[in-house]
Write an enzyme that holds these catalytic residues in place. Structure first.
Site, PDB file in Angstrom:
ATOM      1  N   ASP A 193      13.291  56.399  68.408  1.00 23.73           N
ATOM      2  CA  ASP A 193      12.748  57.698  68.801  1.00 23.73           C
ATOM      3  C   ASP A 193      13.875  58.592  69.303  1.00 23.73           C
ATOM      4  O   ASP A 193      14.778  58.145  70.022  1.00 23.73           O
ATOM      5  CB  ASP A 193      11.697  57.501  69.904  1.00 23.73           C
ATOM      6  CG  ASP A 193      10.806  58.715  70.083  1.00 23.73           C
ATOM      7  OD1 ASP A 193       9.610  58.637  69.788  1.00 23.73           O
ATOM      8  OD2 ASP A 193      11.336  59.770  70.533  1.00 23.73           O
ATOM      9  N   ILE A 194      13.817  59.865  68.927  1.00 26.15           N
ATOM     10  CA  ILE A 194      14.878  60.808  69.297  1.00 26.15           C
ATOM     11  C   ILE A 194      14.857  61.134  70.793  1.00 26.15           C
ATOM     12  O   ILE A 194      15.855  61.582  71.356  1.00 26.15           O
ATOM     13  CB  ILE A 194      14.731  62.095  68.439  1.00 26.15           C
ATOM     14  CG1 ILE A 194      16.060  62.809  68.303  1.00 26.15           C
ATOM     15  CG2 ILE A 194      13.646  63.013  68.977  1.00 26.15           C
ATOM     16  CD1 ILE A 194      16.049  63.897  67.232  1.00 26.15           C
ATOM     17  N   ASN A 251      -0.778  56.850  69.268  1.00 25.47           N
ATOM     18  CA  ASN A 251      -1.473  58.061  69.688  1.00 25.47           C
ATOM     19  C   ASN A 251      -2.248  58.597  68.489  1.00 25.47           C
ATOM     20  O   ASN A 251      -1.681  58.760  67.408  1.00 25.47           O
ATOM     21  CB  ASN A 251      -0.466  59.097  70.187  1.00 25.47           C
ATOM     22  CG  ASN A 251       0.284  58.619  71.419  1.00 25.47           C
ATOM     23  OD1 ASN A 251      -0.257  57.878  72.231  1.00 25.47           O
ATOM     24  ND2 ASN A 251       1.539  59.029  71.548  1.00 25.47           N
ATOM     25  N   GLY A 262      -2.638  62.513  72.306  1.00 25.20           N
ATOM     26  CA  GLY A 262      -1.236  62.905  72.487  1.00 25.20           C
ATOM     27  C   GLY A 262      -0.403  62.807  71.228  1.00 25.20           C
ATOM     28  O   GLY A 262       0.826  62.779  71.296  1.00 25.20           O
ATOM     29  N   GLN A 263      -1.070  62.779  70.064  1.00 19.96           N
ATOM     30  CA  GLN A 263      -0.313  62.685  68.803  1.00 19.96           C
ATOM     31  C   GLN A 263       0.265  64.042  68.449  1.00 19.96           C
ATOM     32  O   GLN A 263      -0.475  65.018  68.295  1.00 19.96           O
ATOM     33  CB  GLN A 263      -1.224  62.192  67.670  1.00 19.96           C
ATOM     34  CG  GLN A 263      -0.466  62.005  66.362  1.00 19.96           C
ATOM     35  CD  GLN A 263      -1.332  61.440  65.244  1.00 19.96           C
ATOM     36  OE1 GLN A 263      -2.535  61.259  65.402  1.00 19.96           O
ATOM     37  NE2 GLN A 263      -0.700  61.182  64.112  1.00 19.96           N
ATOM     38  N   HIS A 305       2.084  56.610  63.178  1.00 22.56           N
ATOM     39  CA  HIS A 305       3.240  55.870  63.674  1.00 22.56           C
ATOM     40  C   HIS A 305       2.834  55.066  64.891  1.00 22.56           C
ATOM     41  O   HIS A 305       1.960  55.472  65.651  1.00 22.56           O
ATOM     42  CB  HIS A 305       4.397  56.817  64.028  1.00 22.56           C
ATOM     43  CG  HIS A 305       4.014  57.920  64.969  1.00 22.56           C
ATOM     44  ND1 HIS A 305       3.350  59.043  64.556  1.00 22.56           N
ATOM     45  CD2 HIS A 305       4.183  58.049  66.308  1.00 22.56           C
ATOM     46  CE1 HIS A 305       3.135  59.842  65.594  1.00 22.56           C
ATOM     47  NE2 HIS A 305       3.624  59.259  66.670  1.00 22.56           N
ATOM     48  N   HIS A 341       4.454  53.392  68.365  1.00 24.78           N
ATOM     49  CA  HIS A 341       5.608  53.361  69.268  1.00 24.78           C
ATOM     50  C   HIS A 341       5.774  51.927  69.777  1.00 24.78           C
ATOM     51  O   HIS A 341       4.803  51.332  70.264  1.00 24.78           O
ATOM     52  CB  HIS A 341       5.363  54.231  70.509  1.00 24.78           C
ATOM     53  CG  HIS A 341       5.162  55.690  70.251  1.00 24.78           C
ATOM     54  ND1 HIS A 341       6.103  56.636  70.591  1.00 24.78           N
ATOM     55  CD2 HIS A 341       4.109  56.373  69.729  1.00 24.78           C
ATOM     56  CE1 HIS A 341       5.627  57.844  70.281  1.00 24.78           C
ATOM     57  NE2 HIS A 341       4.422  57.711  69.755  1.00 24.78           N
TER      58      HIS A 341
HETATM   59  P1  5GP Z   1       3.545  61.273  69.046  1.00 24.91           P
HETATM   60  O1  5GP Z   1       3.409  62.126  70.270  1.00 24.91           O
HETATM   61  O2  5GP Z   1       3.163  62.012  67.789  1.00 24.91           O
HETATM   62  O3  5GP Z   1       2.816  59.958  69.176  1.00 24.91           O
HETATM   63  O4  5GP Z   1       5.058  60.861  68.956  1.00 24.91           O
HETATM   64  C1  5GP Z   1       5.980  61.520  68.160  1.00 24.91           C
HETATM   65  C2  5GP Z   1       7.339  60.969  68.535  1.00 24.91           C
HETATM   66  O5  5GP Z   1       8.256  61.378  67.553  1.00 24.91           O
HETATM   67  C3  5GP Z   1       7.862  61.465  69.876  1.00 24.91           C
HETATM   68  O6  5GP Z   1       8.098  60.353  70.738  1.00 24.91           O
HETATM   69  C4  5GP Z   1       9.149  62.199  69.524  1.00 24.91           C
HETATM   70  O7  5GP Z   1      10.181  62.024  70.459  1.00 24.91           O
HETATM   71  C5  5GP Z   1       9.504  61.608  68.176  1.00 24.91           C
HETATM   72  N1  5GP Z   1      10.247  62.507  67.301  1.00 24.91           N
HETATM   73  C6  5GP Z   1       9.981  63.817  67.045  1.00 24.91           C
HETATM   74  N2  5GP Z   1      10.865  64.323  66.179  1.00 24.91           N
HETATM   75  C7  5GP Z   1      11.715  63.309  65.858  1.00 24.91           C
HETATM   76  C8  5GP Z   1      12.850  63.227  64.996  1.00 24.91           C
HETATM   77  O8  5GP Z   1      13.266  64.173  64.330  1.00 24.91           O
HETATM   78  N3  5GP Z   1      13.467  62.020  64.918  1.00 24.91           N
HETATM   79  C9  5GP Z   1      13.047  60.928  65.623  1.00 24.91           C
HETATM   80  N4  5GP Z   1      13.725  59.789  65.483  1.00 24.91           N
HETATM   81  N5  5GP Z   1      11.977  60.985  66.453  1.00 24.91           N
HETATM   82  C10 5GP Z   1      11.321  62.152  66.568  1.00 24.91           C
END
Ligand code: 5GP
Length: 114
Positions: A30-31, A87, A93-94, A100, A102
Protein backbone atom coordinates in the site's frame (compact mmCIF):
# COMPACT_ATOMS: atom_id res chain seq x y z
CA UNK A 1 -16.62 0.59 -15.35
CA UNK A 2 -13.88 3.15 -15.69
CA UNK A 3 -10.31 2.18 -14.98
CA UNK A 4 -9.16 2.50 -11.40
CA UNK A 5 -5.64 2.95 -10.12
CA UNK A 6 -5.51 -0.81 -9.52
CA UNK A 7 -6.40 -1.55 -13.17
CA UNK A 8 -3.42 0.59 -14.09
CA UNK A 9 -1.13 -1.21 -11.63
CA UNK A 10 -2.30 -4.57 -12.99
CA UNK A 11 -1.67 -3.38 -16.55
CA UNK A 12 1.81 -2.19 -15.57
CA UNK A 13 0.92 1.39 -16.48
CA UNK A 14 1.90 2.70 -13.07
CA UNK A 15 4.52 1.15 -10.79
CA UNK A 16 3.82 -0.82 -7.65
CA UNK A 17 5.97 -2.63 -5.12
CA UNK A 18 4.81 -6.16 -5.97
CA UNK A 19 5.34 -8.80 -3.29
CA UNK A 20 3.47 -11.74 -4.84
CA UNK A 21 1.85 -12.69 -8.12
CA UNK A 22 0.24 -15.82 -9.50
CA UNK A 23 -2.30 -16.60 -12.22
CA UNK A 24 -5.18 -15.26 -10.13
CA UNK A 25 -3.96 -12.46 -7.88
CA UNK A 26 -1.48 -9.61 -7.62
CA UNK A 27 -0.25 -8.34 -4.23
CA UNK A 28 1.61 -5.08 -3.74
CA UNK A 29 2.49 -2.73 -0.90
CA UNK A 30 0.00 0.00 0.00
CA UNK A 31 1.27 3.47 -0.90
CA UNK A 32 0.08 4.82 2.47
CA UNK A 33 0.84 2.01 4.92
CA UNK A 34 -1.14 1.81 8.15
CA UNK A 35 1.13 -0.83 9.67
CA UNK A 36 4.75 -1.97 9.17
CA UNK A 37 3.38 -4.51 6.69
CA UNK A 38 0.45 -3.26 4.61
CA UNK A 39 -0.17 -5.16 1.41
CA UNK A 40 -3.12 -5.08 -0.97
CA UNK A 41 -4.27 -8.22 -2.77
CA UNK A 42 -6.36 -7.87 -5.92
CA UNK A 43 -7.89 -10.53 -8.16
CA UNK A 44 -6.75 -10.40 -11.77
CA UNK A 45 -10.38 -10.94 -12.73
CA UNK A 46 -11.65 -7.39 -12.35
CA UNK A 47 -14.68 -6.83 -10.09
CA UNK A 48 -15.74 -3.69 -8.23
CA UNK A 49 -16.35 -5.03 -4.76
CA UNK A 50 -16.76 -8.13 -2.64
CA UNK A 51 -20.55 -8.07 -2.73
CA UNK A 52 -20.50 -8.06 -6.56
CA UNK A 53 -17.89 -10.84 -6.60
CA UNK A 54 -20.03 -12.95 -4.27
CA UNK A 55 -22.98 -12.55 -6.64
CA UNK A 56 -21.20 -12.82 -9.97
CA UNK A 57 -18.41 -15.29 -9.22
CA UNK A 58 -19.10 -16.97 -5.87
CA UNK A 59 -16.81 -19.83 -6.88
CA UNK A 60 -13.83 -17.45 -6.86
CA UNK A 61 -14.41 -15.86 -3.45
CA UNK A 62 -12.83 -18.76 -1.58
CA UNK A 63 -9.95 -18.80 -4.05
CA UNK A 64 -9.38 -15.10 -3.41
CA UNK A 65 -9.26 -15.50 0.36
CA UNK A 66 -7.01 -18.55 0.05
CA UNK A 67 -4.66 -16.49 -2.08
CA UNK A 68 -4.68 -13.65 0.46
CA UNK A 69 -3.77 -16.13 3.21
CA UNK A 70 -0.96 -17.46 1.00
CA UNK A 71 0.36 -13.93 0.53
CA UNK A 72 0.30 -13.36 4.31
CA UNK A 73 2.25 -16.59 4.80
CA UNK A 74 4.70 -15.48 2.10
CA UNK A 75 5.21 -12.29 4.14
CA UNK A 76 6.04 -14.40 7.25
CA UNK A 77 2.95 -13.20 9.08
CA UNK A 78 1.49 -16.58 10.00
CA UNK A 79 3.44 -16.76 13.26
CA UNK A 80 2.90 -13.24 14.63
CA UNK A 81 -0.54 -12.90 13.03
CA UNK A 82 -2.15 -10.33 10.83
CA UNK A 83 -5.46 -8.70 9.93
CA UNK A 84 -7.28 -9.21 6.66
CA UNK A 85 -9.69 -6.41 5.78
CA UNK A 86 -12.06 -5.93 2.86
CA UNK A 87 -13.75 -2.55 2.73
CA UNK A 88 -17.00 -2.89 0.79
CA UNK A 89 -18.76 0.22 -0.51
CA UNK A 90 -19.06 3.71 0.90
CA UNK A 91 -19.93 2.93 4.51
CA UNK A 92 -17.24 0.27 4.52
CA UNK A 93 -14.65 2.90 3.64
CA UNK A 94 -13.89 1.56 0.16
CA UNK A 95 -12.16 4.24 -1.88
CA UNK A 96 -10.89 2.24 -4.84
CA UNK A 97 -13.70 0.49 -6.72
CA UNK A 98 -11.70 -2.60 -7.50
CA UNK A 99 -11.98 -5.49 -5.05
CA UNK A 100 -8.95 -5.67 -2.78
CA UNK A 101 -8.02 -7.19 0.54
CA UNK A 102 -5.72 -5.35 2.93
CA UNK A 103 -3.17 -7.47 4.80
CA UNK A 104 -1.99 -5.58 7.87
CA UNK A 105 0.72 -6.84 10.18
CA UNK A 106 4.05 -6.22 11.83
CA UNK A 107 2.60 -4.62 14.95
CA UNK A 108 -0.10 -5.36 17.52
CA UNK A 109 -3.32 -4.01 16.02
CA UNK A 110 -6.12 -2.61 18.11
CA UNK A 111 -9.80 -3.48 17.89
CA UNK A 112 -12.28 -2.12 16.99
CA UNK A 113 -11.02 -0.03 14.06
CA UNK A 114 -12.28 3.57 13.94
P1 5GP B 1 -9.79 1.24 0.32
O1 5GP B 1 -10.08 2.43 1.19
O2 5GP B 1 -10.42 1.37 -1.05
O3 5GP B 1 -10.14 -0.06 0.99
O4 5GP B 1 -8.23 1.18 0.16
C1 5GP B 1 -7.56 1.69 -0.93
C2 5GP B 1 -6.08 1.64 -0.59
O5 5GP B 1 -5.36 1.85 -1.78
C3 5GP B 1 -5.64 2.69 0.41
O6 5GP B 1 -5.07 2.06 1.56
C4 5GP B 1 -4.61 3.52 -0.35
O7 5GP B 1 -3.52 3.93 0.43
C5 5GP B 1 -4.18 2.57 -1.45
N1 5GP B 1 -3.75 3.23 -2.68
C6 5GP B 1 -4.36 4.26 -3.32
N2 5GP B 1 -3.68 4.60 -4.43
C7 5GP B 1 -2.62 3.76 -4.50
C8 5GP B 1 -1.55 3.62 -5.44
O8 5GP B 1 -1.43 4.33 -6.44
N3 5GP B 1 -0.64 2.64 -5.19
C9 5GP B 1 -0.72 1.82 -4.10
N4 5GP B 1 0.22 0.89 -3.94
N5 5GP B 1 -1.72 1.93 -3.19
C10 5GP B 1 -2.66 2.88 -3.39
Amino acid sequence: MSDTIFDKILAGEIPADTVYEDDHVLAFRDINPQAPVHVLVIPKRRVERLSAYAQEHPEFVGQFFSAAARVAAHLDLDGPGYRLVVNNGQDGGQEVEYLHAHILGGRRLTWPPG
